[in-house]
Every structure is written in structure tokens, then in C-alpha cells.
Design a protein around this motif. Structure first.
Motif, PDB file in Angstrom:
ATOM      1  N   ALA A   1       0.718  -1.183   0.030  1.00 46.85           N
ATOM      2  CA  ALA A   1       0.170   0.093   0.185  1.00 46.85           C
ATOM      3  C   ALA A   1       0.872   1.482   0.039  1.00 46.85           C
ATOM      4  N   ILE A   2       1.819   1.173   0.931  1.00 47.31           N
ATOM      5  CA  ILE A   2       2.782   2.356   0.833  1.00 47.31           C
ATOM      6  C   ILE A   2       3.427   2.554  -0.782  1.00 47.31           C
ATOM      7  N   ILE A   3       3.723   1.724  -1.422  1.00 48.55           N
ATOM      8  CA  ILE A   3       4.658   1.624  -2.530  1.00 48.55           C
ATOM      9  C   ILE A   3       3.589   1.974  -3.838  1.00 48.55           C
ATOM     10  N   ALA A   4       2.408   1.477  -3.560  1.00 48.86           N
ATOM     11  CA  ALA A   4       1.396   1.314  -4.713  1.00 48.86           C
ATOM     12  C   ALA A   4       1.187   2.680  -5.402  1.00 48.86           C
ATOM     13  N   PRO A   5       0.998   3.867  -4.771  1.00 47.12           N
ATOM     14  CA  PRO A   5       0.550   4.963  -5.363  1.00 47.12           C
ATOM     15  C   PRO A   5       1.486   5.891  -6.084  1.00 47.12           C
ATOM     16  N   PRO A   6       1.636   6.101  -7.300  1.00 48.39           N
ATOM     17  CA  PRO A   6       2.556   6.912  -8.048  1.00 48.39           C
ATOM     18  C   PRO A   6       2.325   8.207  -7.899  1.00 48.39           C
ATOM     19  N   ASP A   7       3.395   9.055  -8.130  1.00 57.00           N
ATOM     20  CA  ASP A   7       3.575  10.527  -7.832  1.00 57.00           C
ATOM     21  C   ASP A   7       3.750  11.149  -9.479  1.00 57.00           C
ATOM     22  N   ALA A   8       2.531  11.807  -9.857  1.00 52.37           N
ATOM     23  CA  ALA A   8       2.680  12.099 -11.348  1.00 52.37           C
ATOM     24  C   ALA A   8       3.536  13.552 -11.470  1.00 52.37           C
ATOM     25  N   VAL A   9       4.040  13.941 -10.601  1.00 49.10           N
ATOM     26  CA  VAL A   9       4.375  15.407 -10.557  1.00 49.10           C
ATOM     27  C   VAL A   9       5.807  15.236 -11.826  1.00 49.10           C
ATOM     28  N   ALA A  10       6.659  14.323 -11.538  1.00 45.73           N
ATOM     29  CA  ALA A  10       7.852  14.297 -12.500  1.00 45.73           C
ATOM     30  C   ALA A  10       7.209  13.939 -13.770  1.00 45.73           C
ATOM     31  N   ALA A  11       6.459  12.795 -14.162  1.00 43.64           N
ATOM     32  CA  ALA A  11       5.931  12.514 -15.402  1.00 43.64           C
ATOM     33  C   ALA A  11       5.132  13.636 -16.198  1.00 43.64           C
ATOM     34  N   VAL A  12       4.404  14.535 -15.374  1.00 46.59           N
ATOM     35  CA  VAL A  12       3.671  15.457 -15.856  1.00 46.59           C
ATOM     36  C   VAL A  12       4.401  16.799 -16.295  1.00 46.59           C
ATOM     37  N   ALA A  13       5.456  16.755 -15.732  1.00 52.33           N
ATOM     38  CA  ALA A  13       6.394  17.918 -15.895  1.00 52.33           C
ATOM     39  C   ALA A  13       7.242  17.566 -17.103  1.00 52.33           C
ATOM     40  N   VAL A  14       7.599  16.434 -17.177  1.00 48.63           N
ATOM     41  CA  VAL A  14       8.417  15.939 -18.701  1.00 48.63           C
ATOM     42  C   VAL A  14       7.249  15.997 -19.731  1.00 48.63           C
ATOM     43  N   GLY A  15       6.128  15.254 -19.586  1.00 49.29           N
ATOM     44  CA  GLY A  15       5.177  15.272 -20.442  1.00 49.29           C
ATOM     45  C   GLY A  15       4.711  16.496 -21.040  1.00 49.29           C
ATOM     46  N   ARG A  16       4.499  17.422 -20.258  1.00 47.06           N
ATOM     47  CA  ARG A  16       4.014  18.834 -20.936  1.00 47.06           C
ATOM     48  C   ARG A  16       5.114  19.371 -21.480  1.00 47.06           C
ATOM     49  N   ARG A  17       6.323  19.280 -21.102  1.00 45.14           N
ATOM     50  CA  ARG A  17       7.770  19.856 -21.804  1.00 45.14           C
ATOM     51  C   ARG A  17       7.693  19.355 -23.247  1.00 45.14           C
ATOM     52  N   LEU A  18       7.673  17.910 -23.316  1.00 43.89           N
ATOM     53  CA  LEU A  18       7.880  17.074 -24.572  1.00 43.89           C
ATOM     54  C   LEU A  18       6.443  17.085 -25.507  1.00 43.89           C
ATOM     55  N   GLY A  19       5.426  17.776 -25.078  1.00 40.11           N
ATOM     56  CA  GLY A  19       4.018  17.780 -25.711  1.00 40.11           C
ATOM     57  C   GLY A  19       3.328  16.355 -25.622  1.00 40.11           C
ATOM     58  N   LEU A  20       3.245  15.675 -24.521  1.00 42.07           N
ATOM     59  CA  LEU A  20       2.453  14.705 -24.423  1.00 42.07           C
ATOM     60  C   LEU A  20       1.044  14.953 -24.744  1.00 42.07           C
ATOM     61  N   PRO A  21       0.412  13.901 -25.219  1.00 37.91           N
ATOM     62  CA  PRO A  21      -1.214  14.207 -25.597  1.00 37.91           C
ATOM     63  C   PRO A  21      -1.933  14.531 -24.510  1.00 37.91           C
ATOM     64  N   ARG A  22      -2.892  15.351 -24.590  1.00 37.79           N
ATOM     65  CA  ARG A  22      -3.790  15.769 -23.243  1.00 37.79           C
ATOM     66  C   ARG A  22      -4.328  14.791 -22.629  1.00 37.79           C
ATOM     67  N   ARG A  23      -4.864  13.911 -23.282  1.00 34.39           N
ATOM     68  CA  ARG A  23      -5.848  12.699 -22.574  1.00 34.39           C
ATOM     69  C   ARG A  23      -4.670  12.108 -21.764  1.00 34.39           C
ATOM     70  N   ALA A  24      -3.509  11.648 -22.263  1.00 31.40           N
ATOM     71  CA  ALA A  24      -2.599  10.774 -21.472  1.00 31.40           C
ATOM     72  C   ALA A  24      -2.277  11.593 -20.116  1.00 31.40           C
ATOM     73  N   LEU A  25      -1.888  13.044 -20.343  1.00 30.19           N
ATOM     74  CA  LEU A  25      -1.495  13.830 -19.217  1.00 30.19           C
ATOM     75  C   LEU A  25      -2.763  13.769 -18.148  1.00 30.19           C
ATOM     76  N   THR A  26      -4.055  13.957 -18.776  1.00 33.10           N
ATOM     77  CA  THR A  26      -5.219  14.066 -17.826  1.00 33.10           C
ATOM     78  C   THR A  26      -5.585  12.837 -17.106  1.00 33.10           C
ATOM     79  N   ILE A  27      -5.036  11.738 -17.634  1.00 28.93           N
ATOM     80  CA  ILE A  27      -5.189  10.424 -17.168  1.00 28.93           C
ATOM     81  C   ILE A  27      -4.091  10.576 -15.887  1.00 28.93           C
ATOM     82  N   LEU A  28      -2.832  10.827 -16.104  1.00 24.96           N
ATOM     83  CA  LEU A  28      -1.968  10.885 -15.020  1.00 24.96           C
ATOM     84  C   LEU A  28      -2.298  11.734 -13.895  1.00 24.96           C
ATOM     85  N   ILE A  29      -2.536  12.993 -14.227  1.00 26.51           N
ATOM     86  CA  ILE A  29      -3.138  13.860 -13.316  1.00 26.51           C
ATOM     87  C   ILE A  29      -4.263  13.292 -12.491  1.00 26.51           C
TER      88      ILE A  29
END
Length: 525
Positions: A119-147
Motif C-alpha cells: 500500500a505504501i509503494i502502490a500510489p505513483p506521484d505524477a509530478v515528475a511525469a507530468v512535468a516531462v510530458g508537458r515539456r515534450l508535448g504529451l497528448p492531453r488525454r494521457a496527461l489528464t489520466i496521469l493527473i
């Protein structure tokens, strides 16, 4: 808090901000650089304790609230099924898989303690992924799902964690009681969140004061979190619900409230994220010292850490692919996502400070606490450094891009500007008619208003061409902005010179500077 500890925390915060500033200048993901810097300096500085209460009650509420404010309720509603499958289904699946594997690896760990680690390890933190994804133009649907996943998965994981830790300490597990606690936590968290959202929305309708509203905004996440946690409900869900509701109603606030709010939350996010990611790396020495007295060999704990890391990463893939495509069988009229998008979301499973705070919150004296903390730390660091550093390369290699979305956004904006221009000009003509036959000054004012509206609409259409005219020449709007910026700079220098010559008071200088700053902000937009 003594002076030494205060100075230590101040230096840590200043160092974290400096590292973040370097990351911003270089265009690097700040969370990854902060973690790496923390790991490097951890053996060289006194230990900086990670207080679970500080993370869960001070850092987490404003970060969640800011993310919820900045999220789109409508887009989240469109992907609600995917978000639910990740924030609830995947958390449950990951908890079970990690718990069973760890129990097999370490038989001395009770099943409840192993599930607590899951349970401790299970939840990801999307801060790093969203920061990279926005900078590289990740599609909006993928970003919305991660957020959306990062907004809600902590609630599921922390509820599972409470049940598992209670069982590990008390020695019994009641599945029915655990399900009941989860449903109670979620339902009451939603109820408290909605109640506070309606209450503060009513307050904001009767204030119309940007300073008062934004001061209340700073208090809202803490009020929602504490209100829910005080009745053993999910503070995470309460904060997210309030943030989503008020964010969706932000258009009803005054322009001053929106301008100040944007600045306040950008600074808050920047500062808190810098501290929490630096704190993760700085726990290296503390964790190593703890595991050193547990009777485990270096190669043994390294093997355990590697297995847990691999299981954590693979569990997300094992869940994502079957669930994504099996659920499509029940909705055949909807196109399935591209495999590349599923791979991207599967790889975006970086863990963060919430996992580490939950591990540190394990009661002292709990059997095998040190190995649980060590495995959490290595998994968090492993996912951040391994997945985080390779995430940009994966996005580029799979050629996942939002270029088409960006073009459609510019086209929609230009069309909307055209419609808004027509409506605005219609109102202007009606008002001019009501004024009667205009004199020369009134005609000039009306012409200026029309020109300004046309320029704003023209700028939106020019963006479709990348901001350049035919042959790469400067467009009229960009030329206007460039020349006006030069004029504004000269005007500022003139005002300052007059102030220095004591021909203008500082208070007057601040007022005219604010006017020029607002105009330049509009030009920048």
C-alpha cells in the motif's frame, strides 16, 4: 525548534530552490535533479528528518489543491473510467502483488506488514511525469489520466495502509471491516469536500476582494484535509473535490483574484515541490543506518530492493494492457488507445514523497520496520531515477506528440476570438447608438476599442502560422509587441529617473509601474 535546526532547514530549502532554478534554466526535470542532488549531499550534511506529519498535513494538502485547481473537471469526467481503474483498481492490484512477493521473499514479515508495504509503494506521484510530458508535448488525454490518477490514488493507498498497519500491529485482518473503512473514507471525504466547496463558493460570491479570496484559498486545503481526517475520512479526496469544484467556478471570480491566484499557486508549487523532492534524496543516510542494524547482508538487501522495484514496475504493465483493451470490448463504438500511449502511461509510474512519508509513519517498534523503510526508499529512488530519466527518451522514441492537438487548440482559439470579437463589436455599436451622435473624441475612443479587439483576434489567427508571416517575416502583431516592449522599457526608465530626481514619489512610481507591468503581461500573453 532550536536555532541550529532552523538554520539547517533554511539552508536545505535554499539549496533546493537553487537546484530547481538550475533545472528550469537548463530545461531539465526539476524533481529528478533534486532527488539526485539530495542523494549526493546526504552523506556530507547532518541528517534532515522527514516528518510524516509535516508531509501529510503541511505539504500534501496545498500540492493536491493546486493540482486540482489547475485540472479540468470536464476532461477528468471524460476519462473517469481510466482514472478509476488506475487510482483504485491498480492500487489494489499493486498492493496485493507486492504484498505477496515480499511475503515470499521475507517469510519473517507478516502478511499484514507485507501488504502495508504494498500500500505504501502502490500510489505513483505524477509530478515528475507530468512535468516531462508537458515539456515534450504529451497528448492531453494521457496527461489528464496521469493527473487524475495522482489526485485520487493517495486516498486508496492511505486507506489500505491504515488497515494493513492496524493489522500488522494488532495481528488480525478483517476484510469486511477494511472494505467498510474504505467506502466510509471515500464517501465521507466526498461529502466533506462538496460541503466545503459550496460553503467557500458562497463566501467568494459575497467578498469580491482578490486579497481576501486568495488568502482564503491558502487556508482551504488545510481546512478540508483536517476536517476529513478528524472524522477518519479521506482528507485527500476532500481536498481534491474542493479544488476541482472551485477551479471549475474560477471564471466567476474577479480578474484580480485569478491573476493573484495564478501567481500564488505557481510560487507555492515551485517551493513545496523543491523541498519534498530534495527531502527524498536526503533520507539516504537515515535509511542506510536503519537497515545496517537489521542483520541483513548488503547483497541480500540489494536483491530484495531490486526484486521489489521490478515487481512495482511490471505490475503496472501487467494491469494496464489487459484492463485497457478488455474494457474496450464492452465499448466497441469507441476507438481503443494506441499501444504507444498505453506504454507511456505504464512507464509513468514514478513514486514520490507520500510513499516515503507513509513508510516513516510506521510506528516505531513495529517488527521489521527498517526493512520496510529501506524497500520503500529504494523503490521511490529507483522509479524516479530509472523511469524518470528514460521517460523523455521513451516519448521521443515512440513519437507520441500533441502537435495535432496544439493546432486544433489554436484553430479553436482563433474561431472563439472571432466570435467574441463579433459579440463585443455588436455591444460597442449598441452602446455608441445609445450615446447619440458621437463627437470627435468619442469617435477616436470607439476606433481605438475596435482596433484593439481586431488586433487580439488577428494575433490568434497568426498563431496558426507559428507567429510568422509569409516568407518568415514578422507578423503585424509580433512587430507591435516587440516595438511596444521597447517603448515600455524606455517609459519605465523615465519614471525611475524622475523618482531618483525626487520629482515623483515612490508610491506614484509603484502605481504607474503596475500599469506598465499589466500591459506587458498582456503583450506576453
Amino acid at each position: 525548534m532550536n536555532t541550529t535546526m532552523g538554520l539547517q532547514l533554511l539552508l536545505m530549502a535554499a539549496g533546493a530552490v537553487a537546484v530547481s532554478a538550475v533545472a528550469r534554466r537548463k530545461g531539465w526535470p526539476a524533481p529528478l535533479l533534486l532527488v539526485a542532488a539530495g542523494l549526493l549531499v546526504s552523506p556530507l550534511v547532518p541528517g534532515v528528518p522527514l516528518d510524516p506529519d509535516l508531509v501529510l498535513y503541511v505539504f500534501l494538502p496545498p500540492l493536491l489543491y493546486s493540482a486540482a485547481l489547475d485540472s479540468s473537471y470536464l476532461r477528468l469526467r471524460d476519462v473517469k473510467r481510466a482514472v478509476a481503474l488506475l487510482s483504485v483498481g491498480l492500487v489494489l492490484f499493486t498492493t496485493a502483488v507486492i504484498g505477496l512477493v515480499v511475503h515470499l521473499l521475507l517469510p519473517e514479515l507478516s502478511l499484514a506488514a507485507a501488504f502495508a508495504l504494498g500500500a505504501i509503494i502502490a500510489p505513483p506521484d505524477a509530478v515528475a511525469a507530468v512535468a516531462v510530458g508537458r515539456r515534450l508535448g504529451l497528448p492531453r488525454r494521457a496527461l489528464t489520466i496521469l493527473i487524475g490518477e495522482s489526485l485520487f490514488n493517495d486516498a486508496t493507498a492511505l486507506t489500505l495502509y491504515r488497515v494493513a498497519i492496524g493489522a500488522a500491529v494488532g495481528g488480525t485482518v478483517d476484510l469486511l471491516e477494511g472494505v467498510g473503512e474504505f467506502l466510509y473514507s471515500a464517501a465521507v471525504g466526498v461529502a466533506i469536500g462538496l460541503a466545503l466547496a459550496f460553503l467557500f463558493a458562497w463566501v467568494f460570491r459575497h467578498t469580491r476582494d482578490s486579497l481576501v479570496e486568495n488568502t482564503l484559498m491558502l487556508l482551504i486545503p488545510f481546512a478540508a484535509y483536517l476536517a476529513a481526517e478528524s472524522v477518519h475520512a479521506s482528507g485527500v479526496i476532500a481536498v481534491v473535490i474542493v479544488g476541482l469544484y472551485l477551479g471549475n467556478q474560477m471564471h466567476q471570480r474577479g480578474f484580480g483574484t485569478r491573476l493573484v491566484s495564478d501567481a500564488v499557486w505557481k510560487v507555492t508549487d515551485f517551493f513545496l515541490e523543491a523541498i519534498v523532492f530534495a527531502l527524498i534524496g536526503l533520507q539516504l543516510v537515515t535509511v542506510i543506518k536503519g537497515i545496517g542494524g537489521g542483520g541483513y547482508g548488503a547483497w541480500e538487501v540489494a536483491l530484495y530492493a531490486g526484486v521489489v522495484f521490478l515487481v512495482t514496475v511490471l505490475a503496472r504493465f501487467v494491469w494496464m494492457f489487459p484492463v485497457t483493451y478488455l474494457t474496450r470490448l464492452f465499448r466497441r463504438n469507441e476507438p481503443g488507445p494506441a499501444v504507444s500511449h498505453v506504454v507511456i502511461i505504464s512507464w509513468a509510474g514514478m513514486r514520490g514523497v507520500v510513499s516515503l512519508a507513509a513508510a516513516f509513519a510506521i510506528p516505531v517498534g513495529t517488527p521489521n520496520r527498517d526493512i520496510l523503510l529501506f524497500l520503500t526508499f529504494t523503490t521511490v529512488i529507483g522509479t524516479l531515477l530509472v523511469q524518470g530519466t528514460t521517460f523523455p527518451m521513451l516519448i521521443r522514441r515512440l513519437r507520441v506528440s500533441s502537435d495535432q492537438e496544439q493546432y486544433e487548440d489554436r484553430l479553436a482559439e482563433a474561431s472563439a476570438q472571432q466570435a467574441a470579437l463579433a459579440a463585443g463589436l455588436e455591444v460597442l455599436d449598441r452602446l455608441a447608438e445609445a450615446e447619440g451622435e458621437p463627437d470627435e473624441i468619442q469617435k477616436q475612443v470607439i476606433d481605438q476599442l475596435k482596433e484593439k479587439s481586431w488586433r487580439r483576434s488577428l494575433t490568434a489567427w497568426e498563431r496558426l502560422g507559428g507567429g510568422t508571416a509569409q516568407g518568415g517575416a514578422e507578423t503585424p502583431s509580433s512587430l507591435y509587441r516587440r516595438l511596444r516592449r521597447e517603448m515600455l522599457q524606455t517609459e519605465r526608465e523615465t519614471f525611475v529617473r524622475l523618482r531618483d530626481e525626487r520629482r515623483l514619489d515612490d508610491e506614484v512610481l509603484r502605481e504607474v509601474m503596475a500599469e506598465l507591468d499589466f500591459e506587458e503581461a498582456i503583450l506576453e500573453r
